[in-house]
Design an enzyme around this catalytic site. Sequence first.
Site, PDB file in Angstrom:
ATOM      1  N   LYS A 236      -5.151 -10.872  -6.704  1.00  0.00           N
ATOM      2  CA  LYS A 236      -6.454 -11.094  -6.056  1.00  0.00           C
ATOM      3  C   LYS A 236      -7.467 -10.025  -6.492  1.00  0.00           C
ATOM      4  CE  LYS A 236      -5.695  -8.360  -1.977  1.00  0.00           C
ATOM      5  NZ  LYS A 236      -5.757  -8.095  -0.586  1.00  0.00           N
TER       6      LYS A 236
ATOM      7  N   LYS B 152     -10.826  -4.405  -3.872  1.00  0.00           N
ATOM      8  CA  LYS B 152     -11.725  -3.254  -3.869  1.00  0.00           C
ATOM      9  C   LYS B 152     -11.130  -2.069  -4.591  1.00  0.00           C
ATOM     10  CE  LYS B 152     -13.824  -3.857   0.669  1.00  0.00           C
ATOM     11  NZ  LYS B 152     -13.423  -3.618   2.059  1.00  0.00           N
TER      12      LYS B 152
ATOM     13  N   LYS C 138       0.818  -1.219   0.000  1.00  0.00           N
ATOM     14  CA  LYS C 138       0.000   0.000   0.000  1.00  0.00           C
ATOM     15  C   LYS C 138       0.846   1.261   0.000  1.00  0.00           C
ATOM     16  CE  LYS C 138      -4.415  -1.425   1.847  1.00  0.00           C
ATOM     17  NZ  LYS C 138      -5.523  -1.024   2.729  1.00  0.00           N
TER      18      LYS C 138
HETATM   19  P1  AMP Z   1     -10.915  -5.911   2.613  1.00  0.00           P
HETATM   20  O1  AMP Z   1     -11.541  -5.847   1.252  1.00  0.00           O
HETATM   21  O2  AMP Z   1      -9.433  -5.773   2.537  1.00  0.00           O
HETATM   22  O3  AMP Z   1     -11.577  -5.030   3.645  1.00  0.00           O
HETATM   23  O4  AMP Z   1     -11.140  -7.406   3.117  1.00  0.00           O
HETATM   24  C1  AMP Z   1     -12.254  -7.885   3.828  1.00  0.00           C
HETATM   25  C2  AMP Z   1     -12.184  -9.390   3.928  1.00  0.00           C
HETATM   26  O5  AMP Z   1     -12.298  -9.993   2.627  1.00  0.00           O
HETATM   27  C3  AMP Z   1     -10.857  -9.908   4.493  1.00  0.00           C
HETATM   28  O6  AMP Z   1     -11.112 -11.043   5.301  1.00  0.00           O
HETATM   29  C4  AMP Z   1     -10.070 -10.306   3.276  1.00  0.00           C
HETATM   30  O7  AMP Z   1      -9.116 -11.284   3.540  1.00  0.00           O
HETATM   31  C5  AMP Z   1     -11.181 -10.838   2.378  1.00  0.00           C
HETATM   32  N1  AMP Z   1     -10.820 -10.707   0.950  1.00  0.00           N
HETATM   33  C6  AMP Z   1     -10.515  -9.564   0.294  1.00  0.00           C
HETATM   34  N2  AMP Z   1     -10.237  -9.811  -1.010  1.00  0.00           N
HETATM   35  C7  AMP Z   1     -10.366 -11.156  -1.175  1.00  0.00           C
HETATM   36  C8  AMP Z   1     -10.214 -12.034  -2.298  1.00  0.00           C
HETATM   37  N3  AMP Z   1      -9.885 -11.580  -3.514  1.00  0.00           N
HETATM   38  N4  AMP Z   1     -10.423 -13.357  -2.102  1.00  0.00           N
HETATM   39  C9  AMP Z   1     -10.782 -13.831  -0.877  1.00  0.00           C
HETATM   40  N5  AMP Z   1     -10.929 -13.060   0.213  1.00  0.00           N
HETATM   41  C10 AMP Z   1     -10.737 -11.734   0.079  1.00  0.00           C
END
Ligand code: AMP
Length: 336
Positions: free
Chosen positions: A203, A206, A116
């Site tokens: 991956k 967002k 980041k």
């Molecule tokens: P975040 O989008 O970083 O707030 O992530 C929220 C949750 O979603 C966390 O537990 C991440 O590990 C999970 N997560 C985010 N992106 C992925 C992805 N591409 N595949 C699986 N889990 C994800």
Amino acid sequence: MESQPGPRVLSGIMPTGSLHLGNYLGAIVHWVDLQHRYPSFFCVVDLHAITTPQKPTELHEKTREVAGLLLAAGIDPSVATIFVQSHVPAHAELAWMLDCIASMGRLERMTQFKEKAGREREAASVGLFAYPVLQSADILLYSGRPPRPVLVPVGADQRQHLELARDLAARFNHRFGVVFGEPEPVISEAGARIMGLQNPTKKMSKSGKNPYDTIRLLDSPDDVRRKIARAVTGPGREVRFDETQPGLYNLLTIYQLLSGESRSDIESHFQGKGYADLKRELAELIIARLRPLQERYQEIRRDRAALEGVLAEGCQRARVEADVVLQAAKSAMGLG
Ligand code: AMP
Ligand code: TRP
């Protein structure tokens, strides 16, 4: 709740960008499942969001959007506690205490910070650097008294942060007496890393720049069809779980998780069919799963007061839980 033995569950999600299929399959479906088995706490982590610049009005709105989507996805506020991180002051307070026992060297090795902050390391906020310590505080505050393990359902990208949380708990308990339970990651085998549709070696995220990479939970059926139709598959023709073809493998993994069918059943189903068939059926599977979620979401968003009510009640319940552990930690450290 305090007297219930056995582990607790805590997880968090940031109110930035748009929730997508990776968040859903990697994390949220497990939250929905675990809430019926353990006392569970789900937190919209707005204090984590501000580690990178956010527009205040948008942050406020996104926080409600994410909370609404969690409810629409099946988090049930009559069994689980859903709340906003900044509404529970104990998170920031414990984070400071843990900042003082975490080492700079350890935080410098955190891959999410490196990714980041990128080349702008000097300009990155102190908050972004300390982000994983705040995450440790989120988790450890829900250990309960006496301390119990905290199960943390997350995607595979959070493994390193959970190791830090474990180490900080152990370090604190060793120095000051046992206050915290052990955090235990819950990372599923399939779905823990849903990949981008255009770039299946990265991956689904967002913050990705290419909208065709991501299926958002609020995408329309036409968006879903278009994005899946355009998804990268790779060369070849057979529809098989072939790890050397990350695009195809990712689509099949999504198919597997949404259909609940075994890999061999899926492969036989697609025998003699091609990628176009897989894409057509997958798009309809996604649409069928998202439709009721989106309908519930629209309903939830129509009643603003009800959503605020759920968050206010979640805040009350979370404060009671978190404060007991915070007081124990403060008194162990000689504070207060
Ligand atoms: P975040 O989008 O970083 O707030 O992530 C929220 C949750 O979603 C966390 O537990 C991440 O590990 C999970 N997560 C985010 N992106 C992925 C992805 N591409 N595949 C699986 N889990 C994800
Ligand atoms: N860092 C997590 C992510 O990027 C979000 C998060 C914050 C979290 N606090 C947490 C996840 C506590 C699990 C437990 O996805």
